[in-house]
Scaffold this motif. Structure first.
Motif, PDB file in Angstrom:
ATOM      1  N   ASP A 125       0.634  -1.293  -0.159  1.00  0.00           N
ATOM      2  CA  ASP A 125      -0.220  -0.276  -0.049  1.00  0.00           C
ATOM      3  C   ASP A 125       0.760   1.321   0.033  1.00  0.00           C
ATOM      4  OD1 ASP A 125      -1.915   2.251   0.257  1.00  0.00           O
ATOM      5  OD2 ASP A 125      -3.190   0.745   1.964  1.00  0.00           O
ATOM      6  N   ALA A 126       0.925   1.282  -1.179  1.00  0.00           N
ATOM      7  CA  ALA A 126       2.018   2.984  -1.293  1.00  0.00           C
ATOM      8  C   ALA A 126       1.591   4.077  -0.720  1.00  0.00           C
ATOM      9  CB  ALA A 126       2.771   3.010  -2.772  1.00  0.00           C
ATOM     10  N   VAL A 127       0.298   4.118  -1.167  1.00  0.00           N
ATOM     11  CA  VAL A 127      -1.044   4.998  -1.386  1.00  0.00           C
ATOM     12  C   VAL A 127      -1.058   6.072   0.016  1.00  0.00           C
ATOM     13  CG1 VAL A 127      -3.177   5.910  -1.904  1.00  0.00           C
ATOM     14  CG2 VAL A 127      -1.708   4.327  -3.286  1.00  0.00           C
ATOM     15  N   ALA A 128      -0.854   4.712   1.029  1.00  0.00           N
ATOM     16  CA  ALA A 128      -1.082   4.970   2.465  1.00  0.00           C
ATOM     17  C   ALA A 128      -0.293   5.418   2.983  1.00  0.00           C
ATOM     18  CB  ALA A 128      -1.237   3.831   3.264  1.00  0.00           C
ATOM     19  N   LEU A 129       1.068   4.809   2.339  1.00  0.00           N
ATOM     20  CA  LEU A 129       2.785   5.576   2.788  1.00  0.00           C
ATOM     21  C   LEU A 129       2.362   6.822   2.332  1.00  0.00           C
ATOM     22  CD1 LEU A 129       5.121   4.794   4.105  1.00  0.00           C
ATOM     23  CD2 LEU A 129       6.145   4.228   2.183  1.00  0.00           C
ATOM     24  N   LYS A 130       2.390   7.082   1.124  1.00  0.00           N
ATOM     25  CA  LYS A 130       2.262   8.673   0.538  1.00  0.00           C
ATOM     26  C   LYS A 130       1.342   9.477   1.111  1.00  0.00           C
ATOM     27  CE  LYS A 130       2.402  11.360  -3.337  1.00  0.00           C
ATOM     28  NZ  LYS A 130       1.600  11.278  -5.135  1.00  0.00           N
ATOM     29  N   ARG A 131       0.559   8.973   1.775  1.00  0.00           N
ATOM     30  CA  ARG A 131      -0.766   9.804   2.272  1.00  0.00           C
ATOM     31  C   ARG A 131      -0.546  10.572   3.718  1.00  0.00           C
ATOM     32  NH1 ARG A 131      -5.137   7.118   1.909  1.00  0.00           N
ATOM     33  NH2 ARG A 131      -4.646   5.684   3.583  1.00  0.00           N
ATOM     34  N   ALA A 132       0.455   9.249   4.483  1.00  0.00           N
ATOM     35  CA  ALA A 132       1.160   9.424   5.809  1.00  0.00           C
ATOM     36  C   ALA A 132       2.295  10.586   5.551  1.00  0.00           C
ATOM     37  CB  ALA A 132       1.801   8.302   6.240  1.00  0.00           C
ATOM     38  N   ALA A 133       3.115  10.684   5.253  1.00  0.00           N
ATOM     39  CA  ALA A 133       3.865  11.458   4.430  1.00  0.00           C
ATOM     40  C   ALA A 133       3.348  12.897   4.365  1.00  0.00           C
ATOM     41  CB  ALA A 133       4.546  11.077   3.685  1.00  0.00           C
ATOM     42  N   LEU A 134       2.810  13.074   3.418  1.00  0.00           N
ATOM     43  CA  LEU A 134       1.851  14.176   3.401  1.00  0.00           C
ATOM     44  C   LEU A 134       1.586  14.540   4.685  1.00  0.00           C
ATOM     45  CD1 LEU A 134       0.977  14.160  -0.674  1.00  0.00           C
ATOM     46  CD2 LEU A 134       2.929  15.354   0.052  1.00  0.00           C
ATOM     47  N   CYS A 135       0.294  13.980   4.718  1.00  0.00           N
ATOM     48  CA  CYS A 135       0.367  13.669   6.645  1.00  0.00           C
ATOM     49  C   CYS A 135       0.933  15.054   7.841  1.00  0.00           C
ATOM     50  CB  CYS A 135      -1.103  13.408   6.623  1.00  0.00           C
ATOM     51  SG  CYS A 135      -2.502  12.789   5.587  1.00  0.00           S
ATOM     52  N   GLY A 136       1.485  14.157   7.734  1.00  0.00           N
ATOM     53  CA  GLY A 136       2.714  14.402   8.727  1.00  0.00           C
ATOM     54  C   GLY A 136       3.429  15.850   8.626  1.00  0.00           C
ATOM     55  N   LEU A 137       3.379  16.363   7.327  1.00  0.00           N
ATOM     56  CA  LEU A 137       4.142  17.349   6.723  1.00  0.00           C
ATOM     57  C   LEU A 137       2.816  18.225   7.112  1.00  0.00           C
ATOM     58  CD1 LEU A 137       6.277  16.902   3.508  1.00  0.00           C
ATOM     59  CD2 LEU A 137       7.379  17.405   5.619  1.00  0.00           C
ATOM     60  N   GLY A 138       1.795  18.051   6.994  1.00  0.00           N
ATOM     61  CA  GLY A 138       1.000  18.797   7.028  1.00  0.00           C
ATOM     62  C   GLY A 138       0.017  18.976   8.011  1.00  0.00           C
ATOM     63  N   GLY A 139       0.907  18.060   9.219  1.00  0.00           N
ATOM     64  CA  GLY A 139      -0.063  18.596  10.836  1.00  0.00           C
ATOM     65  C   GLY A 139       1.024  19.718  11.195  1.00  0.00           C
ATOM     66  N   PHE A 140       2.531  18.971  10.771  1.00  0.00           N
ATOM     67  CA  PHE A 140       3.516  20.425  10.973  1.00  0.00           C
ATOM     68  C   PHE A 140       3.388  21.834  10.741  1.00  0.00           C
ATOM     69  CE2 PHE A 140       7.372  21.785  11.138  1.00  0.00           C
ATOM     70  CZ  PHE A 140       8.565  21.429  11.908  1.00  0.00           C
ATOM     71  N   GLY A 141       2.601  21.714   9.626  1.00  0.00           N
ATOM     72  CA  GLY A 141       2.813  22.898   9.035  1.00  0.00           C
ATOM     73  C   GLY A 141       1.730  23.979   9.127  1.00  0.00           C
ATOM     74  N   ALA A 142       0.540  22.808   9.696  1.00  0.00           N
ATOM     75  CA  ALA A 142      -0.808  23.595  10.286  1.00  0.00           C
ATOM     76  C   ALA A 142      -0.179  24.382  11.626  1.00  0.00           C
ATOM     77  CB  ALA A 142      -1.985  23.104  10.164  1.00  0.00           C
ATOM     78  N   LEU A 143       0.169  23.483  11.875  1.00  0.00           N
ATOM     79  CA  LEU A 143       0.110  24.179  13.424  1.00  0.00           C
ATOM     80  C   LEU A 143       1.470  24.648  13.769  1.00  0.00           C
ATOM     81  CD1 LEU A 143      -1.282  22.366  14.838  1.00  0.00           C
ATOM     82  CD2 LEU A 143      -0.873  21.603  16.687  1.00  0.00           C
ATOM     83  N   LEU A 144       2.474  25.061  12.706  1.00  0.00           N
ATOM     84  CA  LEU A 144       3.175  25.961  12.761  1.00  0.00           C
ATOM     85  C   LEU A 144       2.701  27.149  12.235  1.00  0.00           C
ATOM     86  CD1 LEU A 144       6.895  26.787  12.518  1.00  0.00           C
ATOM     87  CD2 LEU A 144       6.721  25.614   9.899  1.00  0.00           C
ATOM     88  N   ALA A 162       2.365  17.465  16.506  1.00  0.00           N
ATOM     89  CA  ALA A 162       1.576  17.549  15.615  1.00  0.00           C
ATOM     90  C   ALA A 162       1.994  16.919  14.061  1.00  0.00           C
ATOM     91  CB  ALA A 162       1.594  19.027  14.884  1.00  0.00           C
ATOM     92  N   GLY A 163       2.916  17.005  13.852  1.00  0.00           N
ATOM     93  CA  GLY A 163       3.361  16.004  12.304  1.00  0.00           C
ATOM     94  C   GLY A 163       3.695  14.836  12.665  1.00  0.00           C
ATOM     95  N   LEU A 164       4.097  14.428  13.985  1.00  0.00           N
ATOM     96  CA  LEU A 164       3.896  12.778  14.829  1.00  0.00           C
ATOM     97  C   LEU A 164       2.840  12.143  14.432  1.00  0.00           C
ATOM     98  CD1 LEU A 164       6.046  11.114  17.640  1.00  0.00           C
ATOM     99  CD2 LEU A 164       3.610  10.593  17.523  1.00  0.00           C
ATOM    100  N   ILE A 165       1.897  13.165  14.625  1.00  0.00           N
ATOM    101  CA  ILE A 165       0.173  13.411  14.583  1.00  0.00           C
ATOM    102  C   ILE A 165      -0.200  12.459  13.101  1.00  0.00           C
ATOM    103  CG2 ILE A 165      -1.330  13.723  15.347  1.00  0.00           C
ATOM    104  CD1 ILE A 165      -0.996  15.051  18.339  1.00  0.00           C
ATOM    105  N   GLY A 166       0.252  13.942  12.279  1.00  0.00           N
ATOM    106  CA  GLY A 166       0.251  13.352  11.077  1.00  0.00           C
ATOM    107  C   GLY A 166       0.448  12.303  10.479  1.00  0.00           C
ATOM    108  N   LEU A 167       1.922  12.199  10.836  1.00  0.00           N
ATOM    109  CA  LEU A 167       2.365  10.705   9.926  1.00  0.00           C
ATOM    110  C   LEU A 167       1.400   9.650  10.360  1.00  0.00           C
ATOM    111  CD1 LEU A 167       4.666   9.856   8.836  1.00  0.00           C
ATOM    112  CD2 LEU A 167       6.174   9.357  10.463  1.00  0.00           C
ATOM    113  N   ASP A 168       0.868   8.912  11.569  1.00  0.00           N
ATOM    114  CA  ASP A 168       0.821   7.851  11.651  1.00  0.00           C
ATOM    115  C   ASP A 168      -1.375   8.055  11.149  1.00  0.00           C
ATOM    116  OD1 ASP A 168       1.020   5.538  13.879  1.00  0.00           O
ATOM    117  OD2 ASP A 168      -0.737   6.474  14.922  1.00  0.00           O
ATOM    118  N   LEU A 169      -1.574   9.310  11.806  1.00  0.00           N
ATOM    119  CA  LEU A 169      -2.843   8.975  11.772  1.00  0.00           C
ATOM    120  C   LEU A 169      -2.733   9.038  10.456  1.00  0.00           C
ATOM    121  CD1 LEU A 169      -4.907  10.882  14.277  1.00  0.00           C
ATOM    122  CD2 LEU A 169      -4.572   8.916  14.195  1.00  0.00           C
TER     123      LEU A 169
END
Length: 233
Positions: A125-144, A162-169
């Motif tokens: 599931d490369a799609v889920a992995l890519k989404r996790a990476a992007l969400c990690g960056l997104g969570g970090f960026g949003a709270l930044l 938030a970056g950690l949370i975005g990555l996992d969720l």
């Protein structure tokens, strides 16, 4: 092995992992020094209380087992369990010292990332992995952004968390990340209002935000997204 037995085995293994991780988590909690700029320095209460009553290991075991039971026998279960143990450990430190030390956050992020890569390879599931990476960056960026707007209201430790949370969720879906972080804000506002009404806190008193972000994340990992009607990808 049947699916049911595999789920039970994963849950038991996660509980054991919680017990095994407890001494290391306890050491991380004890060895985290207060911020030298704090005047007066905070007095740790939660960590020592858990240690005196020998509750840290059972707490980590229950949280890890609960997350694993909800995830089931899926390769991503290990990443979620590591995230849960890290979030509990960081929450205790933040409650005691108003700190989310990067020496704990970044290794936890690295461990989650490595386990997600393995899960993606096993599950294909490369799609889920890519989404996790992007969400990690997104969570970090949003709270930044919130940190830049109000650095006193949103610490940089919360940004890292938030970056950690975005990555996992993010493995589960974008909606899970949004609602997990949003739930953290809701929990923080609810507790903050309750403390003000009970006069246990004043409006100028600081309240650590990390534990609420962690609680929002655990809410999703324990199946709160199902209660909200959000489908897992």
């Amino acid at each position: 092995m049947s699916v049911e037995l595999a789920d039970v085995a994963v849950t038991v293994a996660a509980a054991v992992a919680g017990f095994v991780a407890a001494p290391y988590a306890g050491r991380a909690i004890r060895d985290t020094p207060p911020d030298p700029e704090d005047d007066p320095p905070p007095v740790p209460r939660v960590g020592p209380w858990l240690e005196r009553r020998k509750l840290l290991a059972p707490l980590l075991a229950v949280v890890a087992a609960g997350v694993a039971a909800r995830t089931g026998a899926h390769p991503v279960a290990a990443a979620h369990v590591v995230a849960a143990i890290g979030l509990v450990t960081l929450s205790v430190i933040d409650l005691d010292l108003f700190l989310l030390p990067k020496r704990i956050v970044w290794p936890t992020v690295g461990a989650i990332a490595a386990l997600l890569v393995i899960a993606a390879a096993v599950d294909g599931d490369a799609v889920a992995l890519k989404r996790a990476a992007l969400c990690g960056l997104g969570g970090f960026g949003a709270l930044l952004v919130l940190h830049i707007i109000s650095p006193n209201g949103m610490g940089f430790g919360d940004v890292r968390l938030a970056g950690l949370i975005g990555l996992d969720l993010g493995w589960l879906g974008v909606e899970q990340v949004v609602f997990g972080i949003f739930a953290g804000f809701v929990f923080a506002a609810t507790v903050g209002i309750a403390l003000l009404v009970s006069r246990r806190r004043k409006t100028k008193d600081a309240v650590p935000f990390g534990p609420f972000l962690a609680l929002g994340t655990l809410f999703i990992l324990f199946g709160g997204d199902v209660l909200l009607g959000i489908a897992r990808h």
